[in-house]
Design an enzyme around this catalytic site. Structure first.
Site, PDB file in Angstrom:
ATOM      1  N   ASN A   1      19.794 -16.035 -22.741  1.00  0.00           N
ATOM      2  CA  ASN A   1      20.961 -16.631 -23.388  1.00  0.00           C
ATOM      3  C   ASN A   1      22.190 -15.786 -23.063  1.00  0.00           C
ATOM      4  OD1 ASN A   1      22.039 -18.709 -25.126  1.00  0.00           O
ATOM      5  ND2 ASN A   1      22.288 -17.168 -26.706  1.00  0.00           N
TER       6      ASN A   1
ATOM      7  N   ASP B   1      19.627 -20.757 -22.451  1.00  0.00           N
ATOM      8  CA  ASP B   1      19.750 -21.449 -21.173  1.00  0.00           C
ATOM      9  C   ASP B   1      18.411 -21.572 -20.461  1.00  0.00           C
ATOM     10  OD1 ASP B   1      22.862 -21.721 -20.171  1.00  0.00           O
ATOM     11  OD2 ASP B   1      22.583 -20.182 -21.681  1.00  0.00           O
TER      12      ASP B   1
ATOM     13  N   ARG C   1      25.510 -23.413 -10.944  1.00  0.00           N
ATOM     14  CA  ARG C   1      25.155 -22.428 -11.968  1.00  0.00           C
ATOM     15  C   ARG C   1      23.688 -22.055 -11.791  1.00  0.00           C
ATOM     16  NH1 ARG C   1      28.293 -22.352 -16.642  1.00  0.00           N
ATOM     17  NH2 ARG C   1      27.155 -20.433 -17.079  1.00  0.00           N
TER      18      ARG C   1
END
Length: 366
Positions: free
Chosen positions: A253, A243, A90
């Site tokens: 985010n 994040d 990710r």
């Protein structure tokens, strides 16, 4: 937090002392299933396929993934391979890199025969630290809710949140939900507007599920409803997660957060971001220009998963087959739209100066 009345974390070491258990979040809310991770590849796959998601939980699972990889091979080469495999899963969540760097620092200079025990110990510490951080975020954030409740003379405080920054996104408590849970546990009258959060529906599927299990009053709304509710005075405060937060307080985010921040700004609704300090990236200044935004698969937009009347879980296509699809996973909310950052060290301004003052050790390290 609770599942069917039982306190549950989102990641744990199984009774065998080596394999790692977690919740398969892709099956929620219709099925509650736990899975067992046995290898570093299992951990990478769970992160990549979003069986586990949420920046803090991704970091914790990645840390355990390093430990699992060392079970198979404790060599330097294997350590580097595990790091490369896990960090590629990710690209947006900075907690992933933070946790992997912590694991590398803990084991790299250790003798091979000691690395496995050290890795499991550090991974467990990362998980426990996340729980402590999120509990502290809640203690600071609940004061904002208490102040609103006092002004409203006991009437219900309406909180709007986006995506899932709940305990499912962390090891326990959650970030944006920690103040909510602590307000509920104190007996404050609280209600949560839960954005559905297309295209993966983390709000409708995950936030609503966990709030329901903990007994918190909530209502699921389509993503585009928040602005209307704010115009009509139905939102007292917005609290979201993130994040990644840049050195100047920009917030990355889930896609759609920026639009909520704009609506909150236009309607004088306080817009807060709850974050653990590992989410701060002092190496990045301008979030819009510098943060890589993940492009996810078209199938998340073209299809939806649901429960049929006869109890079957089915995927259905909702977009014409020939239509092109774009699926940006995140957006960036500029610091000027953020009322404050709720951290484990208090509620601070979304500015470079405030972040450096609150977390000088992180600023110096980055």
């Amino acid at each position: 937090m609770k599942v069917n009345g039982t306190h549950t974390r989102t990641v744990w070491v199984e009774k065998d002392g080596v394999t790692v258990g977690t919740i398969d979040q892709t099956l929620l809310p219709h099925r509650y299933v736990t899975i067992r991770l046995e290898t570093g590849e299992d951990a990478a796959r769970a992160i990549k396929t979003m069986q586990v998601r949420g920046a803090p939980l991704i970091g914790a699972v990645a840390a355990y993934g390093m430990a699992l990889a060392l079970r198979q091979d404790a060599s330097d080469a294997a350590l580097e391979r595990a790091y490369a495999l896990l960090i590629a899963t990710r690209p947006t969540a900075i907690n992933l890199k933070w946790a992997l760097d912590e694991m590398m620092a803990a084991v790299r200079n250790r003798p091979r025969e000691d690395r496995l025990a050290v890795a499991y110990k550090r991974a467990a510490e990362i998980a426990d630290e996340d729980v402590g951080i999120n509990a502290a975020i809640g203690r600071h954030g609940v004061k904002l809710i208490e102040e609103i409740a006092a002004r409203k003379s006991g009437r219900t405080v309406n909180v709007l949140t986006h995506c899932n920054a709940g305990w499912l996104a962390t090891v326990d408590w959650g970030t944006a939900t920690s103040p909510i849970y602590q307000a509920h546990d104190k007996g404050l009258p609280i209600h949560v507007w839960v954005d559905e959060t297309r295209p993966r529906n983390q709000g409708a599927s995950l936030t609503a599920w966990e709030l329901g299990h903990h007994g918190v009053a909530h209502t699921v709304i389509p993503d585009n409803t928040g602005g209307h509710l704010m115009q009509h005075g139905e939102v007292d405060i917005a609290i979201v997660g993130t994040d990644r937060v840049t050195a100047q307080g920009d917030v990355c985010n889930k896609i759609g957060t920026y639009l909520k921040a704009l609506a909150a700004h236009d309607n004088d609704v306080p817009f807060y971001v709850a974050l653990p300090s590992p989410t701060i990236d002092f190496t990045v200044l301008d979030g819009v220009k510098e943060i890589p935004i993940e492009q996810r698969g078209a199938e998340e937009v073209t299809t939806m998963t649901g429960l049929t009347a006869d109890g079957r879980i089915e995927n259905v296509r909702i977009v014409p087959e020939r239509s092109a699809v774009a699926n940006y996973g995140f957006d960036v909310t500029p610091a000027r739209l953020v009322t404050g950052l709720i951290t484990e060290r208090g509620v601070i301004a979304a500015t470079r100066e405030s972040l450096k003052q609150a977390f000088p050790e992180r600023a110096a390290a980055d």
